[in-house]
Design a protein around this motif. Sequence first.
Motif, PDB file in Angstrom:
ATOM      1  N   SER A 115      82.651  30.074 112.539  1.00 50.02           N
ATOM      2  CA  SER A 115      82.024  30.830 111.460  1.00 50.02           C
ATOM      3  C   SER A 115      80.845  30.039 110.928  1.00 50.02           C
ATOM      4  N   GLY A 118      82.130  28.269 107.721  1.00 50.74           N
ATOM      5  CA  GLY A 118      83.433  27.626 107.737  1.00 50.74           C
ATOM      6  C   GLY A 118      83.345  26.109 107.681  1.00 50.74           C
ATOM      7  N   SER A 122      84.149  24.660 112.621  1.00 49.12           N
ATOM      8  CA  SER A 122      83.900  26.090 112.739  1.00 49.12           C
ATOM      9  C   SER A 122      82.408  26.377 112.877  1.00 49.12           C
ATOM     10  N   ARG A 123      81.583  25.629 112.173  1.00 45.14           N
ATOM     11  CA  ARG A 123      80.133  25.833 112.245  1.00 45.14           C
ATOM     12  C   ARG A 123      79.569  25.413 113.597  1.00 45.14           C
ATOM     13  N   HIS A 126      80.582  28.085 116.062  1.00 47.00           N
ATOM     14  CA  HIS A 126      79.754  29.277 115.867  1.00 47.00           C
ATOM     15  C   HIS A 126      78.363  29.073 116.447  1.00 47.00           C
TER      16      HIS A 126
END
Length: 322
Positions: A115, A118, A122-123, A126
């Motif tokens: 995300s 996030g 998470s980044r 993403h």
Amino acid sequence: MALRESFAIGNVRVRAGSTKEVELPITRLVTGGDVSLPVRVVHGREPGPTVWVNAAIHGDEVMGVEVIREALATLSARTFRGTLVAVPVVNVLGFMTGDRYLPDRRDLNRSFPGSARGSLASRIAHLLMTEVVAKCDVGIDLHTAADRRTNLPQIRADLDDPTTRKLAEAFGAPVMLHARLRDGSLRQAARDRGATVLLYEAGEALRFEEEPIAVGVEGVRRVLASLGMIAPLSEDDDDRIAPVECRTSAWVRARGTGILHLEVKLGEHVEEGRRLGGLSDTFGRRVRLVHADRSGIVIGLTRAPIVNAGDALVHIASPVTS
């Protein structure tokens, strides 16, 4: 003949028939320095598939970085067909410190698809998904064994998918293992996006080993050749040993605590019941033997001399019998 359109990644465009290195921003360190995802794009003159190859999703898995370096050294954008997006280090922060995980101890390969807002893991997930995976048809994810373990060169993939199976066979690792998808993994997220993905496992963490690197480099090149992106390799395919297909695998675990002495090597075929080694106390007295609980090929070993009850010792894969 008109040139292909340029390839867009990040805030740059790569012209057809050229190679370009790109830095995709990840975060800023507390010291003020920027951290970026390093990418090299080989954008061929002629049309063809778009493939990515990545390594070091776990920061201690350095072997794949060398595989990518050596594979890239053999390619020329002027004769290349299609596009290759190479990401030698995904977990940049872990790679700099030799750590498998990110600073917050998250496993990046359980954080996909990620995300934009996030956690750090998470980044990064993403960013890789949106800038690389979403633009590709095929991916090769390079890994090594976890800390204090070693793996026989092997491809893990969905062998029930005809396209994936064909590429797994083309890669040419000694073993190809039908492997289930893991939640949060790059392979699962990429498959959900419609990409065909091979996962290459070989060698040990934090080490360059000649054979796993050579198998990886040739495997990447064979996949590119099978997709028509480079000329076929000069080797005689008739002399090449076909990968052994395995559908299941499991670790033989320690049934006691002690100092481990193994008597098997990677790639050996073992029969159920064979002695694989033994456990001794600190004075050398044998306290327990280790036996194979199945027949198959040794595809993984622990490198830890001191083991506790329940520790994984020998990974055995069961070949498919005709």
